[in-house]
Motif scaffolding. Structure first.
Motif, mmCIF file in Angstrom:
data_model
loop_
_atom_site.group_PDB
_atom_site.id
_atom_site.type_symbol
_atom_site.label_atom_id
_atom_site.label_comp_id
_atom_site.label_asym_id
_atom_site.label_seq_id
_atom_site.Cartn_x
_atom_site.Cartn_y
_atom_site.Cartn_z
ATOM 1 N N ALA A 124 26.890 1.514 -4.543
ATOM 2 C CA ALA A 124 28.342 1.287 -4.588
ATOM 3 C C ALA A 124 28.902 1.756 -5.931
ATOM 4 O O ALA A 124 29.970 2.374 -5.980
ATOM 5 C CB ALA A 124 28.656 -0.195 -4.353
ATOM 6 N N ALA A 125 28.192 1.494 -7.010
ATOM 7 C CA ALA A 125 28.636 1.919 -8.341
ATOM 8 C C ALA A 125 28.781 3.435 -8.395
ATOM 9 O O ALA A 125 29.795 3.957 -8.882
ATOM 10 C CB ALA A 125 27.655 1.435 -9.410
ATOM 11 N N LYS A 126 27.788 4.156 -7.886
ATOM 12 C CA LYS A 126 27.847 5.627 -7.874
ATOM 13 C C LYS A 126 29.085 6.097 -7.124
ATOM 14 O O LYS A 126 29.804 6.980 -7.589
ATOM 15 C CB LYS A 126 26.601 6.205 -7.190
ATOM 16 N N SER A 127 29.313 5.507 -5.979
ATOM 17 C CA SER A 127 30.450 5.897 -5.140
ATOM 18 C C SER A 127 31.782 5.605 -5.836
ATOM 19 O O SER A 127 32.667 6.459 -5.894
ATOM 20 C CB SER A 127 30.370 5.141 -3.809
ATOM 21 N N VAL A 128 31.915 4.407 -6.375
ATOM 22 C CA VAL A 128 33.165 3.989 -7.005
ATOM 23 C C VAL A 128 33.443 4.807 -8.264
ATOM 24 O O VAL A 128 34.585 5.199 -8.521
ATOM 25 C CB VAL A 128 33.145 2.478 -7.321
ATOM 26 N N LYS A 129 32.408 5.107 -9.038
ATOM 27 C CA LYS A 129 32.597 5.823 -10.310
ATOM 28 C C LYS A 129 33.114 7.244 -10.105
ATOM 29 O O LYS A 129 33.724 7.809 -10.999
ATOM 30 C CB LYS A 129 31.307 5.817 -11.118
ATOM 31 N N ARG A 130 32.926 7.817 -8.915
ATOM 32 C CA ARG A 130 33.458 9.153 -8.647
ATOM 33 C C ARG A 130 34.984 9.171 -8.758
ATOM 34 O O ARG A 130 35.566 10.144 -9.208
ATOM 35 C CB ARG A 130 33.047 9.624 -7.245
ATOM 36 N N GLU A 131 35.625 8.086 -8.312
ATOM 37 C CA GLU A 131 37.096 7.997 -8.331
ATOM 38 C C GLU A 131 37.617 7.135 -9.489
ATOM 39 O O GLU A 131 38.764 7.268 -9.884
ATOM 40 C CB GLU A 131 37.591 7.389 -7.013
ATOM 41 N N HIS A 132 36.780 6.219 -9.961
ATOM 42 C CA HIS A 132 37.202 5.254 -10.996
ATOM 43 C C HIS A 132 36.165 5.286 -12.119
ATOM 44 O O HIS A 132 35.369 4.357 -12.269
ATOM 45 C CB HIS A 132 37.307 3.849 -10.395
ATOM 46 N N SER A 133 36.210 6.332 -12.904
ATOM 47 C CA SER A 133 35.176 6.546 -13.918
ATOM 48 C C SER A 133 35.154 5.476 -15.003
ATOM 49 O O SER A 133 34.152 5.298 -15.685
ATOM 50 C CB SER A 133 35.337 7.927 -14.557
ATOM 51 N N SER A 134 36.247 4.745 -15.157
ATOM 52 C CA SER A 134 36.272 3.713 -16.201
ATOM 53 C C SER A 134 35.615 2.403 -15.754
ATOM 54 O O SER A 134 35.373 1.525 -16.581
ATOM 55 C CB SER A 134 37.712 3.432 -16.635
ATOM 56 N N ALA A 135 35.313 2.287 -14.464
ATOM 57 C CA ALA A 135 34.639 1.072 -13.986
ATOM 58 C C ALA A 135 33.235 1.004 -14.575
ATOM 59 O O ALA A 135 32.542 2.017 -14.669
ATOM 60 C CB ALA A 135 34.580 1.064 -12.466
ATOM 61 N N GLU A 136 32.842 -0.195 -14.965
ATOM 62 C CA GLU A 136 31.508 -0.403 -15.534
ATOM 63 C C GLU A 136 30.724 -1.340 -14.630
ATOM 64 O O GLU A 136 31.268 -2.318 -14.112
ATOM 65 C CB GLU A 136 31.612 -1.005 -16.933
ATOM 66 N N PHE A 137 29.442 -1.037 -14.481
ATOM 67 C CA PHE A 137 28.562 -1.816 -13.620
ATOM 68 C C PHE A 137 27.348 -2.229 -14.432
ATOM 69 O O PHE A 137 26.645 -1.375 -14.984
ATOM 70 C CB PHE A 137 28.156 -0.988 -12.399
ATOM 71 N N ARG A 138 27.142 -3.542 -14.518
ATOM 72 C CA ARG A 138 26.085 -4.081 -15.370
ATOM 73 C C ARG A 138 25.138 -4.965 -14.566
ATOM 74 O O ARG A 138 25.563 -5.709 -13.693
ATOM 75 C CB ARG A 138 26.702 -4.883 -16.509
ATOM 76 N N LEU A 139 23.871 -4.866 -14.929
ATOM 77 C CA LEU A 139 22.813 -5.698 -14.339
ATOM 78 C C LEU A 139 22.250 -6.605 -15.419
ATOM 79 O O LEU A 139 21.970 -6.155 -16.533
ATOM 80 C CB LEU A 139 21.674 -4.822 -13.806
ATOM 81 N N LEU A 140 22.071 -7.877 -15.074
ATOM 82 C CA LEU A 140 21.475 -8.840 -15.991
ATOM 83 C C LEU A 140 20.435 -9.637 -15.229
ATOM 84 O O LEU A 140 20.759 -10.251 -14.205
ATOM 85 C CB LEU A 140 22.550 -9.786 -16.547
ATOM 86 N N GLY A 141 19.198 -9.604 -15.689
ATOM 87 C CA GLY A 141 18.152 -10.387 -15.052
ATOM 88 C C GLY A 141 16.787 -9.770 -15.265
ATOM 89 O O GLY A 141 16.663 -8.613 -15.665
ATOM 90 N N ASN A 142 15.782 -10.565 -14.964
ATOM 91 C CA ASN A 142 14.425 -10.113 -15.239
ATOM 92 C C ASN A 142 13.892 -9.196 -14.144
ATOM 93 O O ASN A 142 14.316 -9.249 -12.996
ATOM 94 C CB ASN A 142 13.483 -11.303 -15.455
ATOM 95 N N ILE A 143 12.968 -8.362 -14.570
ATOM 96 C CA ILE A 143 12.236 -7.504 -13.645
ATOM 97 C C ILE A 143 11.033 -8.320 -13.200
ATOM 98 O O ILE A 143 10.155 -8.629 -13.986
ATOM 99 C CB ILE A 143 11.828 -6.185 -14.336
#
Length: 183
Positions: free
Chosen positions: A20-39
């Motif tokens: 979803a981040a890849k798709s959204v960033k094509r039109e909304h490059s300023s959107a930021e997507f962050r992951l927090l948590g353990n592997i």
């Protein structure tokens, strides 16, 4: 800023979040997507550190690592997302987001759906559907700051009304008393 707080597992919807981040960033490059948590390397559904590094290197997401205190990260986020297909209880990350007045996007699955009144304090999407997730993210991007803040306030009201620990403890005690009467 869209934040996913979770163990880095495919079942928690991390892959759908990245798609979803890849798709959204094509039109909304300023959107930021962050992951927090353990592997969670021992889990069969674990996402490898190498895969997360690949996503981060491509600029699709930012991996924040692990923290015992998620509050500063939630505070900086505009929306908290959990696109889980995992059979959850009520996810702590969503309760924490609600308590901090953040709108949420999550899946219409057991545990997750209980946190959202669709369109009121966030959006529900079908599990394993990165397209629907991207559409919900775009809806949040198109909402005004006031609309997002209103959603966040309504989420906090819902959390206090339905998930306050006093309410939960009271329900547990009722169940225990009923079980004891049965014996």
């Amino acid at each position: 800023i869209f934040l996913l707080v979770s163990r880095m597992l495919w079942d928690k919807g991390v892959g759908e979040f990245v798609e979803a981040a890849k798709s959204v960033k094509r039109e909304h490059s300023s959107a930021e997507f962050r992951l927090l948590g353990n592997i969670d390397e021992g889990n069969p559904s674990a996402i490898s550190e190498e895969q997360i590094r690949t996503w981060q290197d491509s600029g699709d997401i930012e991996y924040l690592g692990v923290s015992l205190d998620v509050r500063p990260f939630i505070c900086k986020a505009h929306v908290v997302v959990l696109p889980s297909s995992y059979r959850e209880g009520v996810p702590r990350s969503l309760l924490e987001a609600m308590a901090m007045e953040k709108p949420i996007i999550t899946t219409d699955t057991a545990g997750c759906r209980e946190t959202v009144e669709d369109g009121v304090n966030g959006f529900l999407v079908p599990p394993k559907d990165s397209t629907a997730l991207a559409q919900a993210i775009v809806k949040m991007l198109r909402a005004t700051e006031e609309e997002r803040q209103s959603m966040g306030r309504k989420g906090r009201e819902k959390a206090l009304r339905e998930f306050d620990e006093k309410i939960v403890i009271e329900k547990y005690l009722e169940i225990i008393q009923q079980a004891m009467k049965a014996y």
